[in-house]
Design a protein around this motif. Structure first.
Motif, PDB file in Angstrom:
ATOM      1  N   TRP A 133      -2.993   7.245 -13.845  1.00 12.71           N
ATOM      2  CA  TRP A 133      -1.935   6.272 -13.566  1.00 12.71           C
ATOM      3  C   TRP A 133      -1.071   6.059 -14.809  1.00 12.71           C
ATOM      4  O   TRP A 133       0.148   5.979 -14.718  1.00 12.71           O
ATOM      5  CB  TRP A 133      -2.533   4.942 -13.099  1.00 12.71           C
ATOM      6  N   ASN A 159      -6.348  -2.999  -9.303  1.00 16.83           N
ATOM      7  CA  ASN A 159      -7.556  -2.539  -8.611  1.00 16.83           C
ATOM      8  C   ASN A 159      -7.635  -1.023  -8.570  1.00 16.83           C
ATOM      9  O   ASN A 159      -8.719  -0.452  -8.649  1.00 16.83           O
ATOM     10  CB  ASN A 159      -7.613  -3.110  -7.192  1.00 16.83           C
ATOM     11  N   ARG A 160      -6.502  -0.369  -8.468  1.00 18.33           N
ATOM     12  CA  ARG A 160      -6.504   1.106  -8.465  1.00 18.33           C
ATOM     13  C   ARG A 160      -6.679   1.675  -9.866  1.00 18.33           C
ATOM     14  O   ARG A 160      -7.360   2.671 -10.062  1.00 18.33           O
ATOM     15  CB  ARG A 160      -5.207   1.636  -7.861  1.00 18.33           C
ATOM     16  N   SER A 198     -13.979  -0.792 -15.653  1.00 17.96           N
ATOM     17  CA  SER A 198     -13.206  -2.021 -15.880  1.00 17.96           C
ATOM     18  C   SER A 198     -12.753  -2.185 -17.321  1.00 17.96           C
ATOM     19  O   SER A 198     -12.030  -3.114 -17.630  1.00 17.96           O
ATOM     20  CB  SER A 198     -14.021  -3.239 -15.457  1.00 17.96           C
ATOM     21  N   HIS A 252      -9.556  -4.759 -18.166  1.00 18.47           N
ATOM     22  CA  HIS A 252      -9.050  -5.255 -16.887  1.00 18.47           C
ATOM     23  C   HIS A 252      -8.597  -6.709 -17.025  1.00 18.47           C
ATOM     24  O   HIS A 252      -7.549  -7.103 -16.484  1.00 18.47           O
ATOM     25  CB  HIS A 252     -10.150  -5.120 -15.830  1.00 18.47           C
ATOM     26  N   SER A 304      -7.133   4.045 -15.852  1.00 14.67           N
ATOM     27  CA  SER A 304      -7.089   5.438 -15.430  1.00 14.67           C
ATOM     28  C   SER A 304      -5.948   6.184 -16.123  1.00 14.67           C
ATOM     29  O   SER A 304      -4.802   5.759 -16.070  1.00 14.67           O
ATOM     30  CB  SER A 304      -6.890   5.507 -13.917  1.00 14.67           C
ATOM     31  N   ARG A 351      -3.056  -5.292  -6.693  1.00 16.71           N
ATOM     32  CA  ARG A 351      -3.547  -4.047  -6.079  1.00 16.71           C
ATOM     33  C   ARG A 351      -3.415  -2.864  -7.031  1.00 16.71           C
ATOM     34  O   ARG A 351      -4.249  -1.958  -7.018  1.00 16.71           O
ATOM     35  CB  ARG A 351      -2.795  -3.767  -4.785  1.00 16.71           C
ATOM     36  N   TYR A 391      -8.161   0.341 -12.494  1.00 14.65           N
ATOM     37  CA  TYR A 391      -9.496   0.080 -13.044  1.00 14.65           C
ATOM     38  C   TYR A 391     -10.600   0.300 -12.021  1.00 14.65           C
ATOM     39  O   TYR A 391     -11.661  -0.302 -12.117  1.00 14.65           O
ATOM     40  CB  TYR A 391      -9.555  -1.354 -13.585  1.00 14.65           C
ATOM     41  N   LYS A 392     -10.386   1.159 -11.064  1.00  9.89           N
ATOM     42  CA  LYS A 392     -11.375   1.408 -10.020  1.00  9.89           C
ATOM     43  C   LYS A 392     -12.653   2.030 -10.588  1.00  9.89           C
ATOM     44  O   LYS A 392     -13.760   1.658 -10.218  1.00  9.89           O
ATOM     45  CB  LYS A 392     -10.783   2.324  -8.945  1.00  9.89           C
ATOM     46  N   ASP A 393     -12.523   2.959 -11.527  1.00 12.46           N
ATOM     47  CA  ASP A 393     -13.686   3.671 -12.058  1.00 12.46           C
ATOM     48  C   ASP A 393     -14.387   2.917 -13.180  1.00 12.46           C
ATOM     49  O   ASP A 393     -15.610   2.935 -13.275  1.00 12.46           O
ATOM     50  CB  ASP A 393     -13.271   5.056 -12.555  1.00 12.46           C
ATOM     51  N   GLU A 416       0.845  -1.207   0.000  1.00 13.66           N
ATOM     52  CA  GLU A 416       0.000   0.000   0.000  1.00 13.66           C
ATOM     53  C   GLU A 416       0.877   1.253   0.000  1.00 13.66           C
ATOM     54  O   GLU A 416       0.579   2.224  -0.681  1.00 13.66           O
ATOM     55  CB  GLU A 416      -0.930   0.003   1.214  1.00 13.66           C
TER      56      GLU A 416
END
Length: 176
Positions: free
Chosen positions: A163, A149-150, A156, A91, A160, A146, A152-154, A46
């Motif tokens: 990033w 997951n960040r 799939s 994703h 982003s 992880r 493709y949070k908004d 993290e």
């Protein structure tokens, strides 16, 4: 302004296993491996993802401890992961690509092809090298998951752009 260092520097104790000068810190992971289970929700992975974008602007990094070496490795691996993802990948495709990348054969400190041999000490024994390889494999798998997951949070289907804008940046002008 100096780069951001690991908050786990103060938590390195006699109990923390080190190989060469790289700390094997606890992880919150679902993957099998030698890492101990972390007691808190915030672990080195993290922290790596939180500090990646800020630290990627720095060309110099003063190492203050063994946890910083693991942070450097994580930032460089995150950069490699981002370079493998394109703007049009879903994703599912990205997961396949990053799983292959995290499980690929990779160089350890002390190997000729390892780019940061000046910063890392090699493992002393063959068993230490095997333990380090399995820990870093577990670390890479969890970091890749992880990160996805960040990214493709908004959505799939679309990664982003915030990033992916860091794909051309090279932390310390290095890459794994």
């Amino acid at each position: 302004m100096p780069a951001y260092h690991s908050t786990f520097l103060g938590e390195e104790s006699q109990d923390t296993r080190t190989i060469g000068n790289l700390s094997l810190l606890p992880l919150n992971t679902k993957y099998r491996g030698p890492a101990f289970e972390s007691n808190s929700d915030y672990d080195i992975i993290e922290e790596t993802l939180d500090l990646f974008r800020a630290n990627s602007f720095f060309k110099n990094f003063e190492i203050k401890g063994n946890a910083d070496r693991l942070l450097i490795y994580g930032i460089l691996f995150t950069s490699d992961c981002l370079s493998k993802i394109s703007k049009t990948m879903s994703h599912k495709e990205s997961t396949r690509v990053l799983n292959n990348l995290s499980l690929d054969n990779f160089a350890l400190p002390g190997d000729i092809s390892f780019p940061l041999n000046s910063l890392y000490l090699p493992p002393k024994t063959r068993s230490d090298a095997d333990l380090l390889r399995s820990y870093l494999t577990q670390f890479r798998q969890e970091l890749a998951e992880r990160l996805l997951n960040r990214i493709y949070k908004d959505d799939s289907n679309i990664p982003s752009k915030y990033w992916l804008s860091f794909t051309k940046r090279k932390f310390m002008n290095k890459s794994l």
